[in-house]
Write a protein that holds these residues in place. Structure first.
Motif, PDB file in Angstrom:
ATOM      1  N   ALA A 179     -27.524  20.235  17.111  1.00 42.29           N
ATOM      2  CA  ALA A 179     -25.531  20.011  16.985  1.00 42.29           C
ATOM      3  C   ALA A 179     -25.561  19.519  15.257  1.00 42.29           C
ATOM      4  O   ALA A 179     -26.058  18.704  15.185  1.00 42.29           O
ATOM      5  CB  ALA A 179     -25.441  18.552  17.511  1.00 42.29           C
TER       6      ALA A 179
ATOM      7  N   PRO B  93     -32.590   7.153  12.030  1.00 44.66           N
ATOM      8  CA  PRO B  93     -33.199   7.833  13.447  1.00 44.66           C
ATOM      9  C   PRO B  93     -32.048   8.858  14.235  1.00 44.66           C
ATOM     10  O   PRO B  93     -31.412   8.695  14.648  1.00 44.66           O
ATOM     11  CB  PRO B  93     -33.755   6.605  14.052  1.00 44.66           C
ATOM     12  N   GLY B  94     -33.113   9.905  14.939  1.00 42.66           N
ATOM     13  CA  GLY B  94     -31.794  10.200  16.131  1.00 42.66           C
ATOM     14  C   GLY B  94     -30.760  11.068  15.780  1.00 42.66           C
ATOM     15  O   GLY B  94     -30.212  11.595  16.415  1.00 42.66           O
ATOM     16  N   THR B  95     -31.344  11.729  14.472  1.00 46.25           N
ATOM     17  CA  THR B  95     -30.314  12.366  13.706  1.00 46.25           C
ATOM     18  C   THR B  95     -30.630  14.173  13.744  1.00 46.25           C
ATOM     19  O   THR B  95     -29.979  14.811  13.268  1.00 46.25           O
ATOM     20  CB  THR B  95     -29.706  12.337  12.966  1.00 46.25           C
ATOM     21  N   GLY B  96     -31.873  14.020  14.374  1.00 44.38           N
ATOM     22  CA  GLY B  96     -32.186  15.381  14.798  1.00 44.38           C
ATOM     23  C   GLY B  96     -33.555  16.293  13.035  1.00 44.38           C
ATOM     24  O   GLY B  96     -33.255  17.249  13.284  1.00 44.38           O
ATOM     25  N   LYS B  97     -34.063  15.032  13.269  1.00 47.29           N
ATOM     26  CA  LYS B  97     -35.018  15.766  11.608  1.00 47.29           C
ATOM     27  C   LYS B  97     -35.951  16.570  12.133  1.00 47.29           C
ATOM     28  O   LYS B  97     -35.922  17.885  11.934  1.00 47.29           O
ATOM     29  CB  LYS B  97     -35.656  14.127  10.441  1.00 47.29           C
ATOM     30  N   SER B  98     -36.787  16.177  13.768  1.00 42.97           N
ATOM     31  CA  SER B  98     -37.928  16.860  13.673  1.00 42.97           C
ATOM     32  C   SER B  98     -37.520  17.946  14.348  1.00 42.97           C
ATOM     33  O   SER B  98     -37.828  18.842  14.402  1.00 42.97           O
ATOM     34  CB  SER B  98     -38.374  15.869  14.654  1.00 42.97           C
ATOM     35  N   SER B  99     -35.792  17.851  15.144  1.00 42.67           N
ATOM     36  CA  SER B  99     -35.276  19.013  15.912  1.00 42.67           C
ATOM     37  C   SER B  99     -35.346  19.971  14.910  1.00 42.67           C
ATOM     38  O   SER B  99     -35.358  21.189  15.214  1.00 42.67           O
ATOM     39  CB  SER B  99     -34.175  18.945  16.205  1.00 42.67           C
TER      40      SER B  99
ATOM     41  N   ASN C  99     -36.562   7.974   7.364  1.00 47.89           N
ATOM     42  CA  ASN C  99     -35.198   7.435   7.827  1.00 47.89           C
ATOM     43  C   ASN C  99     -34.705   6.633   6.748  1.00 47.89           C
ATOM     44  O   ASN C  99     -34.029   6.135   6.498  1.00 47.89           O
ATOM     45  CB  ASN C  99     -35.429   6.871   8.401  1.00 47.89           C
TER      46      ASN C  99
ATOM     47  N   ALA D  16     -28.801  12.066  18.950  1.00 50.45           N
ATOM     48  CA  ALA D  16     -30.020  11.798  20.183  1.00 50.45           C
ATOM     49  C   ALA D  16     -29.202  10.928  21.138  1.00 50.45           C
ATOM     50  O   ALA D  16     -29.406  10.757  22.457  1.00 50.45           O
ATOM     51  CB  ALA D  16     -30.790  11.198  19.314  1.00 50.45           C
TER      52      ALA D  16
ATOM     53  N   TYR E 140     -32.743   5.750  22.236  1.00 48.37           N
ATOM     54  CA  TYR E 140     -32.412   7.204  22.850  1.00 48.37           C
ATOM     55  C   TYR E 140     -34.214   7.780  23.624  1.00 48.37           C
ATOM     56  O   TYR E 140     -35.122   6.821  22.447  1.00 48.37           O
ATOM     57  CB  TYR E 140     -32.484   8.117  22.161  1.00 48.37           C
TER      58      TYR E 140
ATOM     59  N   LYS F 141     -37.538   9.143  22.768  1.00 47.57           N
ATOM     60  CA  LYS F 141     -37.775  10.049  21.211  1.00 47.57           C
ATOM     61  C   LYS F 141     -38.780  10.920  21.450  1.00 47.57           C
ATOM     62  O   LYS F 141     -39.532  11.059  22.216  1.00 47.57           O
ATOM     63  CB  LYS F 141     -38.880   8.832  20.165  1.00 47.57           C
ATOM     64  N   GLN F 142     -38.406  12.823  21.132  1.00 44.20           N
ATOM     65  CA  GLN F 142     -39.557  12.758  21.247  1.00 44.20           C
ATOM     66  C   GLN F 142     -40.089  13.713  20.392  1.00 44.20           C
ATOM     67  O   GLN F 142     -39.338  14.354  18.437  1.00 44.20           O
ATOM     68  CB  GLN F 142     -38.552  14.495  21.710  1.00 44.20           C
ATOM     69  N   LYS F 143     -40.988  13.039  19.731  1.00 42.40           N
ATOM     70  CA  LYS F 143     -41.320  13.933  18.345  1.00 42.40           C
ATOM     71  C   LYS F 143     -42.029  15.400  18.514  1.00 42.40           C
ATOM     72  O   LYS F 143     -42.326  15.789  19.602  1.00 42.40           O
ATOM     73  CB  LYS F 143     -42.981  12.927  18.339  1.00 42.40           C
TER      74      LYS F 143
ATOM     75  N   ARG G  81     -37.019   4.661  22.241  1.00 44.69           N
ATOM     76  CA  ARG G  81     -36.499   3.584  21.392  1.00 44.69           C
ATOM     77  C   ARG G  81     -36.552   2.336  20.557  1.00 44.69           C
ATOM     78  O   ARG G  81     -35.423   1.712  21.240  1.00 44.69           O
ATOM     79  CB  ARG G  81     -35.725   4.623  20.364  1.00 44.69           C
TER      80      ARG G  81
HETATM   81  N1  ATP Z   1     -28.426  17.292  15.587  1.00 47.00           N
HETATM   82  C1  ATP Z   1     -28.905  16.870  16.991  1.00 47.00           C
HETATM   83  N2  ATP Z   1     -29.102  18.030  17.577  1.00 47.00           N
HETATM   84  C2  ATP Z   1     -28.826  18.778  19.036  1.00 47.00           C
HETATM   85  N3  ATP Z   1     -29.865  17.102  19.294  1.00 47.00           N
HETATM   86  C3  ATP Z   1     -30.204  16.219  18.867  1.00 47.00           C
HETATM   87  C4  ATP Z   1     -30.039  16.695  17.660  1.00 47.00           C
HETATM   88  N4  ATP Z   1     -30.500  15.359  17.246  1.00 47.00           N
HETATM   89  C5  ATP Z   1     -31.135  14.763  18.038  1.00 47.00           C
HETATM   90  N5  ATP Z   1     -30.997  15.410  19.289  1.00 47.00           N
HETATM   91  C6  ATP Z   1     -32.209  15.012  20.169  1.00 47.00           C
HETATM   92  O1  ATP Z   1     -32.613  13.749  20.320  1.00 47.00           O
HETATM   93  C7  ATP Z   1     -34.021  14.010  20.264  1.00 47.00           C
HETATM   94  C8  ATP Z   1     -34.794  12.893  19.070  1.00 47.00           C
HETATM   95  O2  ATP Z   1     -34.047  13.873  17.702  1.00 47.00           O
HETATM   96  P1  ATP Z   1     -35.438  14.435  16.301  1.00 47.00           P
HETATM   97  O3  ATP Z   1     -36.723  13.759  17.011  1.00 47.00           O
HETATM   98  O4  ATP Z   1     -35.001  15.507  16.454  1.00 47.00           O
HETATM   99  O5  ATP Z   1     -34.336  12.734  15.880  1.00 47.00           O
HETATM  100  P2  ATP Z   1     -35.089  12.223  14.447  1.00 47.00           P
HETATM  101  O6  ATP Z   1     -34.051  12.466  13.155  1.00 47.00           O
HETATM  102  O7  ATP Z   1     -35.961  13.065  13.747  1.00 47.00           O
HETATM  103  O8  ATP Z   1     -35.101  10.988  14.726  1.00 47.00           O
HETATM  104  P3  ATP Z   1     -36.445   9.537  13.864  1.00 47.00           P
HETATM  105  O9  ATP Z   1     -36.241   9.566  12.817  1.00 47.00           O
HETATM  106  O10 ATP Z   1     -36.069   8.606  14.309  1.00 47.00           O
HETATM  107  O11 ATP Z   1     -37.694  10.933  13.499  1.00 47.00           O
HETATM  108  C9  ATP Z   1     -34.047  15.560  20.238  1.00 47.00           C
HETATM  109  O12 ATP Z   1     -35.283  15.393  21.090  1.00 47.00           O
HETATM  110  C10 ATP Z   1     -33.038  15.917  20.909  1.00 47.00           C
HETATM  111  O13 ATP Z   1     -33.059  15.985  22.051  1.00 47.00           O
END
Ligand code: ATP
Length: 519
Positions: free
Chosen positions: A209, A249-255, A355, A415, A452, A454-456, A497
């Motif tokens: 997303a 955090p949780g905005t999908g950087k790792s994703s 972040n 997330a 949320y 967390k899924q690294k 988290r």
């Molecule tokens: N933009 C997105 N679109 C779809 N799913 C998302 C998105 N962002 C987060 N998620 C969901 O939330 C979970 C955690 O996101 P992710 O680890 O990618 O965020 P992050 O920005 O890397 O977080 P952090 O900064 O805490 O490492 C993902 O496994 C996914 O299921």
């Protein structure tokens, strides 16, 4: 340098050249026979003796299974390619003899093999090419059993197309297929070595997303990067690209990293700088990376603070001069990457995530240092609709207008909303739960303070990483500054988290300040 496949093609070309001279001799013979035979001789006699007219002459390339003691790569490619022709053939075609699936492979990797003696025809740039499998007639294996061989027939007129274009096309097509079917691997560094695990993060650009224009921009940038081999060669630049992905955090950087890897089928080398003991070790790790891969440093602001400085470095209090050999620094990493990747390796992507842009070394933010900065922001209405479509197949719902209005007022990470949407299979209940999260946040009353799971990318056990520690207060010893605090998130990989550093948000603190980023 000629590749083994090119070498093999060269040998086939020579074989054809030899065959052509035999054909030339035969033509001479035909002319001689025509001169010698009496004018009234029955045409059948001449036809028996003479070669067919030039338009009907055929050439053949024989591709044996073994090249000496080794498998012949051209044969392996031919087998994979012929499998695709068989798959496209009408059902019930007599040439298919068996289907096989490599161990652990998905259904899309089923290989169809043809029955010996049967033929399958391919058409390429107007040339008709016929593949035939000769069972057991090829060169002998080391154990005495005979290998198989393909015979590729084509009209003499199409020799250049067949050898100069078709066979290279077959090789390239098979290579591309192998790349597409390949499961990307995730490597993490432990005790100076890369340890591979399967990359299980299924995130793709379709499921991510994010703002549609930003997504397109990233996809276009990747396409351009991959297609610019010539440009990088011409300009003498290393064929690499650097992305700095930042956002809360949780905005999908790792994703996003997983989506890039899944899109390009690039392996990810998840570099834990906290576990790198010296520059020498870092250099070895970088040298051992394969081409077509991503070097990832997550949370680069913390990672460098966490990189160990051993006693030999003089410690972090600076009481003794730091040894160049042991100290891992950001500029050291970047220079090493520049140096190593420009002299060896290609199609490499370097990704830093953070972040906290504000905590980054200005050296990293300097123009030209990282090619592209990608901001992953809080959830906007487009991103929310995408989450709803991904998780529940819902394109529209009566709750959408309210949710979209709330998203304009409060910050919520994708997330957090994804977690609400995932909690139940009932789309209505899931959307209501997401709406409740936003209403509560707006009102300043949150049941669980958000958060949320967390899924690294890395989900296995990992060496404890020291948390960044503040500079020692005047008069306090270096030992306090070097105190190692275990980071639960990194140790466990998947944990509830709790918020990190100043990015942590208390109850109701997510009401949007004017001008905050959103997608
Ligand atoms: N933009 C997105 N679109 C779809 N799913 C998302 C998105 N962002 C987060 N998620 C969901 O939330 C979970 C955690 O996101 P992710 O680890 O990618 O965020 P992050 O920005 O890397 O977080 P952090 O900064 O805490 O490492 C993902 O496994 C996914 O299921």
């Amino acid at each position: 340098m000629a590749s083994p496949a090119n070498g093999a093609l060269e040998r086939y070309k020579n074989a054809i050249t030899a065959a052509t001279s035999v054909v030339g001799a035969a033509m001479l013979l035909r002319r001689l026979v025509a001169d010698l035979l009496p004018a009234g001789a029955p045409p059948l006699v001449g036809a028996l003796l003479l070669l067919p007219p030039p338009s009907a002459r055929r050439h053949a390339v024989v591709i044996e299974e073994f090249d000496g003691a080794f498998y012949n790569r051209v044969f392996l490619a031919a087998r994979a390619y012929v499998s695709t022709l068989l798959a496209a053939a009408p059902t019930g075609a007599p040439s298919v003899v068996k289907a096989s699936l490599p161990r652990g492979a998905g259904a899309e990797q089923i290989t169809l093999a043809m029955r010996p003696g049967t033929a399958v025809v391919d058409v390429f740039r107007g040339a008709e090419l016929t593949w035939r499998l000769r069972g057991g007639g090829g060169r002998r294996r080391a154990d005495g059993s005979a290998g198989e061989a393909f015979r590729l027939n084509f009209d003499a007129r199409h020799k250049d197309v067949a050898l100069g274009a078709y066979l290279p096309f077959v090789m390239a097509r098979v290579e591309a297929m192998a790349r597409e079917q390949r499961q990307a691997k995730l490597y993490s560094n432990e005790w100076g070595k890369w340890r591979p695990v399967r990359l299980r993060n299924a995130s793709t650009f379709a499921t991510l997303a994010m703002d549609a224009a930003l997504r397109q921009d990233v996809v276009d940038d990747l396409d351009r990067f991959l297609g610019r081999k010539g440009y990088y060669e011409r300009t003498g630049r290393a064929w690499k690209r650097g992305y700095l992905i930042h956002g809360p955090p949780g905005t999908g950087k790792s994703s996003l990293v997983a989506a890039i890897s899944n899109q390009l089928h690039f392996d990810v080398y998840d570099l834990d700088l906290g576990a790198v003991r010296s520059n020498t070790e870092l250099r070895k790790l970088l040298i051992r990376m394969k081409n077509r891969s991503i070097l990832l440093v997550e949370d680069v602001d913390c990672a460098l603070a966490a990189a160990p400085r051993r006693e030999a470095d003089g410690g972090s209090d600076g009481s003794r001069p730091a040894s160049k050999h042991h100290k891992v620094t950001l500029s050291g990493l970047l220079n090493m990457v520049d140096g190593l990747w420009s002299s060896s390796g290609h199609e490499r992507i370097l990704i830093f995530t953070t972040n906290h842009m504000d905590r980054l070394d200005p050296a990293l933010l300097r123009p030209g240092r990282m090619d592209k900065h990608i901001h992953m922001g809080y959830c906007g209405s487009g991103a929310f609709r995408q989450l709803a479509a991904t998780y529940h197949g819902v394109d529209d719902h009566p709750l959408f207008p309210e949710i979209e209005a709330l998203l304009r007022e409060v910050d919520a990470a994708p997330a957090e909303l994804a977690e609400r949407l995932l909690a139940t299979d009932d789309a209505g209940a899931a959307l209501e739960s997401a709406a409740r999260l936003l209403r509560d946040r707006k009102a300043g009353v949150e049941e669980d303070g958000g958060g949320y799971v967390k899924q690294k990318l890395h989900v296995g056990p990992r060496r404890p990483r020291p948390r960044p520690v503040p500079a020692p207060a005047p008069g306090r010893g270096a030992s306090a500054a070097r105190r190692v605090v275990l980071d639960e998130e990194i140790l466990l990989g998947v944990s509830r988290r709790q918020g990190r550093g100043s990015g942590r948000r208390g109850r109701g603190a997510g009401v949007r300040a004017p001008g905050r980023g959103r997608r």
